[in-house]
Enzyme design. Sequence first.
Site, PDB file in Angstrom:
ATOM      1  NE  ARG A 161      -2.830   3.274   1.105  1.00 11.81           N
ATOM      2  CZ  ARG A 161      -4.071   3.655   1.310  1.00 11.81           C
ATOM      3  NH1 ARG A 161      -5.031   2.780   1.316  1.00 11.81           N
ATOM      4  NH2 ARG A 161      -4.373   4.924   1.477  1.00 11.81           N
ATOM      5  CE1 TYR A 164      -0.352   8.416  -5.344  1.00 13.48           C
ATOM      6  CE2 TYR A 164      -1.111   8.410  -3.061  1.00 13.48           C
ATOM      7  CZ  TYR A 164      -1.074   9.003  -4.312  1.00 13.48           C
ATOM      8  OH  TYR A 164      -1.771  10.169  -4.529  1.00 13.48           O
ATOM      9  CD  GLN A 236     -15.189   1.603  12.967  1.00 20.86           C
ATOM     10  OE1 GLN A 236     -15.161   2.592  13.702  1.00 20.86           O
ATOM     11  NE2 GLN A 236     -16.311   1.155  12.427  1.00 20.86           N
ATOM     12  NE  ARG A 239      -8.725   8.063   3.744  1.00 17.89           N
ATOM     13  CZ  ARG A 239      -8.209   7.102   4.508  1.00 17.89           C
ATOM     14  NH1 ARG A 239      -8.269   7.196   5.827  1.00 17.89           N
ATOM     15  NH2 ARG A 239      -7.628   6.054   3.974  1.00 17.89           N
ATOM     16  CG  ASP A 316      -7.134   2.630   5.261  1.00 22.16           C
ATOM     17  OD1 ASP A 316      -6.726   3.565   4.547  1.00 22.16           O
ATOM     18  OD2 ASP A 316      -8.335   2.349   5.406  1.00 22.16           O
ATOM     19  NE  ARG A 320      -5.100   9.891   4.148  1.00 25.06           N
ATOM     20  CZ  ARG A 320      -5.426   9.319   2.997  1.00 25.06           C
ATOM     21  NH1 ARG A 320      -6.428   9.791   2.271  1.00 25.06           N
ATOM     22  NH2 ARG A 320      -4.742   8.285   2.560  1.00 25.06           N
TER      23      ARG A 320
HETATM   24  P1  NAD Z   1      -6.652  11.367 -11.997  1.00 23.02           P
HETATM   25  O1  NAD Z   1      -6.239   9.951 -12.114  1.00 23.02           O
HETATM   26  O2  NAD Z   1      -8.061  11.713 -12.277  1.00 23.02           O
HETATM   27  O3  NAD Z   1      -5.723  12.269 -12.935  1.00 23.02           O
HETATM   28  C1  NAD Z   1      -4.396  11.952 -13.269  1.00 23.02           C
HETATM   29  C2  NAD Z   1      -4.237  12.181 -14.767  1.00 23.02           C
HETATM   30  O4  NAD Z   1      -2.864  11.957 -15.116  1.00 23.02           O
HETATM   31  C3  NAD Z   1      -5.070  11.191 -15.612  1.00 23.02           C
HETATM   32  O5  NAD Z   1      -5.893  11.892 -16.524  1.00 23.02           O
HETATM   33  C4  NAD Z   1      -4.023  10.356 -16.340  1.00 23.02           C
HETATM   34  O6  NAD Z   1      -4.417   9.970 -17.648  1.00 23.02           O
HETATM   35  C5  NAD Z   1      -2.838  11.323 -16.360  1.00 23.02           C
HETATM   36  N1  NAD Z   1      -1.569  10.609 -16.513  1.00 23.02           N
HETATM   37  C6  NAD Z   1      -1.099   9.610 -15.719  1.00 23.02           C
HETATM   38  N2  NAD Z   1       0.084   9.169 -16.176  1.00 23.02           N
HETATM   39  C7  NAD Z   1       0.366   9.901 -17.276  1.00 23.02           C
HETATM   40  C8  NAD Z   1       1.454   9.901 -18.194  1.00 23.02           C
HETATM   41  N3  NAD Z   1       2.465   9.037 -18.048  1.00 23.02           N
HETATM   42  N4  NAD Z   1       1.448  10.778 -19.205  1.00 23.02           N
HETATM   43  C9  NAD Z   1       0.412  11.643 -19.353  1.00 23.02           C
HETATM   44  N5  NAD Z   1      -0.649  11.692 -18.521  1.00 23.02           N
HETATM   45  C10 NAD Z   1      -0.670  10.832 -17.490  1.00 23.02           C
HETATM   46  O7  NAD Z   1      -6.247  11.846 -10.525  1.00 23.02           O
HETATM   47  P2  NAD Z   1      -6.573  13.213  -9.752  1.00 23.02           P
HETATM   48  O8  NAD Z   1      -7.480  12.906  -8.618  1.00 23.02           O
HETATM   49  O9  NAD Z   1      -6.940  14.291 -10.697  1.00 23.02           O
HETATM   50  O10 NAD Z   1      -5.153  13.515  -9.094  1.00 23.02           O
HETATM   51  C11 NAD Z   1      -4.213  14.400  -9.656  1.00 23.02           C
HETATM   52  C12 NAD Z   1      -2.981  14.477  -8.747  1.00 23.02           C
HETATM   53  O11 NAD Z   1      -3.351  14.825  -7.408  1.00 23.02           O
HETATM   54  C13 NAD Z   1      -2.198  13.165  -8.641  1.00 23.02           C
HETATM   55  O12 NAD Z   1      -0.830  13.451  -8.621  1.00 23.02           O
HETATM   56  C14 NAD Z   1      -2.621  12.588  -7.306  1.00 23.02           C
HETATM   57  O13 NAD Z   1      -1.617  11.769  -6.737  1.00 23.02           O
HETATM   58  C15 NAD Z   1      -2.850  13.854  -6.497  1.00 23.02           C
HETATM   59  N6  NAD Z   1      -3.818  13.602  -5.409  1.00 23.02           N
HETATM   60  C16 NAD Z   1      -5.176  13.690  -5.613  1.00 23.02           C
HETATM   61  C17 NAD Z   1      -6.042  13.475  -4.562  1.00 23.02           C
HETATM   62  C18 NAD Z   1      -7.529  13.654  -4.687  1.00 23.02           C
HETATM   63  O14 NAD Z   1      -8.173  13.785  -3.659  1.00 23.02           O
HETATM   64  N7  NAD Z   1      -8.128  13.658  -5.877  1.00 23.02           N
HETATM   65  C19 NAD Z   1      -5.553  13.116  -3.306  1.00 23.02           C
HETATM   66  C20 NAD Z   1      -4.174  12.990  -3.137  1.00 23.02           C
HETATM   67  C21 NAD Z   1      -3.321  13.258  -4.200  1.00 23.02           C
HETATM   68  N1  UDP Z   2     -13.167   2.134   1.141  1.00 25.05           N
HETATM   69  C1  UDP Z   2     -14.256   1.330   1.530  1.00 25.05           C
HETATM   70  N2  UDP Z   2     -15.079   0.801   0.551  1.00 25.05           N
HETATM   71  C2  UDP Z   2     -14.893   1.043  -0.770  1.00 25.05           C
HETATM   72  C3  UDP Z   2     -13.778   1.864  -1.158  1.00 25.05           C
HETATM   73  C4  UDP Z   2     -12.952   2.391  -0.177  1.00 25.05           C
HETATM   74  O1  UDP Z   2     -14.476   1.073   2.715  1.00 25.05           O
HETATM   75  O2  UDP Z   2     -15.696   0.552  -1.594  1.00 25.05           O
HETATM   76  C5  UDP Z   2     -12.309   2.747   2.184  1.00 25.05           C
HETATM   77  C6  UDP Z   2     -10.799   2.518   2.054  1.00 25.05           C
HETATM   78  O3  UDP Z   2     -10.413   1.293   2.658  1.00 25.05           O
HETATM   79  C7  UDP Z   2     -10.251   3.731   2.794  1.00 25.05           C
HETATM   80  C8  UDP Z   2     -11.270   4.840   2.486  1.00 25.05           C
HETATM   81  O4  UDP Z   2     -12.454   4.156   2.057  1.00 25.05           O
HETATM   82  O5  UDP Z   2     -10.271   3.494   4.186  1.00 25.05           O
HETATM   83  C9  UDP Z   2     -10.864   5.854   1.442  1.00 25.05           C
HETATM   84  O6  UDP Z   2     -10.446   5.178   0.280  1.00 25.05           O
HETATM   85  P1  UDP Z   2     -10.042   5.908  -1.080  1.00 25.05           P
HETATM   86  O7  UDP Z   2      -9.948   4.861  -2.121  1.00 25.05           O
HETATM   87  O8  UDP Z   2     -10.944   7.037  -1.391  1.00 25.05           O
HETATM   88  O9  UDP Z   2      -8.563   6.476  -0.875  1.00 25.05           O
HETATM   89  P2  UDP Z   2      -7.652   6.954   0.343  1.00 25.05           P
HETATM   90  O10 UDP Z   2      -8.384   8.004   1.101  1.00 25.05           O
HETATM   91  O11 UDP Z   2      -7.367   5.739   1.183  1.00 25.05           O
HETATM   92  O12 UDP Z   2      -6.432   7.473  -0.326  1.00 25.05           O
END
Ligand code: NAD
Ligand code: UDP
Length: 368
Positions: A161, A164, A236, A239, A316, A320
């Site tokens: 896990r 990342y 449990q 978030r 997990d 946060r």
């Molecule tokens: P997302 O998966 O919707 O968007 C990521 C985009 O990057 C996708 O469209 C994918 O096609 C593109 N991509 C991936 N690899 C690529 C490559 N090699 N070349 C070109 N394009 C590529 O995810 P998101 O939710 O929009 O997240 C964007 C960023 O924010 C990420 O770095 C993610 O780790 C970070 N992030 C998001 C959240 C959230 O709550 N959404 C939380 C934590 C971190």
């Molecule tokens: N989770 C869950 N059921 C689902 C999908 C996710 O209980 O169908 C839980 C997961 O184990 C985590 C939380 O929901 O505790 C948030 O998961 P998410 O995939 O959104 O990403 P994270 O916040 O862990 O990055």
Amino acid sequence: MIGAGGFIGSHLCEKLMAETHHTVLAVDVYCDKIRHLVDPAPPHLAGRISFHRLNIKNDSRLEGLIKMADLTINLAAICTPADYNTRPLDTIYSNFIDALPVVKYCSENSKRLIHFSTCEVYGKTIGSFLPKDHPLRKEPEFYVLKEDESPCIFGPIVKQRWSYACAKQLIERLVFAEGAENGLDFTIVRPFNWIGPRMDFIPGVDGPSEGVPRVLACFSNNLLRREPLKLVDGGQSQRTFVYIKDAIEAVVLMIENPARANGHIFNVGNPNNEVTVRELAQMMTEVYANVSGEAPLDEPMIDVSSSQFYGEGYDDSDKRIPDMTIINKQLGWNPKTPLKDLLETTLTYQHKTYKEAVKRQMSQASAS
Ligand code: NAD
Ligand code: UDP
């Protein structure tokens, strides 16, 4: 903007087009979520946004595009937890190796970089290592996550896990070091569960049937199919969820205020919207019943183990809560939208966008 075709990228493109004068070079391997902006650009946006279909892993056009821009925003990543333990190599390559040329080209060409990291770099809270009913667990210094003070606490290597979080942490350290040693102008963003319309995909409709998206899309999929929501390991974990449109305002403030944003790492989340995953499931069930007019199931949730749901190596983050001091002081940003309101907007969108497609897909599946 690399990763412009994703969830966050699509909202950021829309906002920049609607409310600023910036020109965007939108880079991604696909553009479904920004098709309305780029394929073709509507007349009033002509010349302001262009789509460049490329994979940053192996495309020599990347440096040229970075040279053309004043600012690079890197959103590209594999960022769905179901991949971290099942595709750890792809996860590490995507979040660290593939981001290296972006950092290098920005540094060598003296271009500003806003790099998207994650709240997951904090890993587990200090309090999670105390006994369940220990009074110190209630003290903020045992759980509030601070950019400049909190440690990054990951599980052992066999718990894949954390592949990342670890890759994101190393790219953060590299960006920070480029700033310290080579003068790179950078900002690092740590999103805390940004959610809203266009997040991820609905399996079997606009993503693979066996795919497992993040929790908002998993629960939406269950609600659309009238099946129980699956609570992993009892639901449990806690978030804090922030509405994508609030969070995008923070990113625009970073773009517009380089002097106040450069050199900083920013938590971007909503500490007031904390729930357990079980509470989230309850709220989504109630809100979906209201927006769809469908009565909830008699048994709206079921428990599943993490090894059943995600496979071996899942672990997990327990809790946060973002500390908001730095983003408040530097950019004056505060989130606005309560969880109930953002779920109403988002589930209304999910119902309108997907209900008929899910029905069709289910009847085709049962006929075949
Ligand atoms: P997302 O998966 O919707 O968007 C990521 C985009 O990057 C996708 O469209 C994918 O096609 C593109 N991509 C991936 N690899 C690529 C490559 N090699 N070349 C070109 N394009 C590529 O995810 P998101 O939710 O929009 O997240 C964007 C960023 O924010 C990420 O770095 C993610 O780790 C970070 N992030 C998001 C959240 C959230 O709550 N959404 C939380 C934590 C971190
Ligand atoms: N989770 C869950 N059921 C689902 C999908 C996710 O209980 O169908 C839980 C997961 O184990 C985590 C939380 O929901 O505790 C948030 O998961 P998410 O995939 O959104 O990403 P994270 O916040 O862990 O990055």
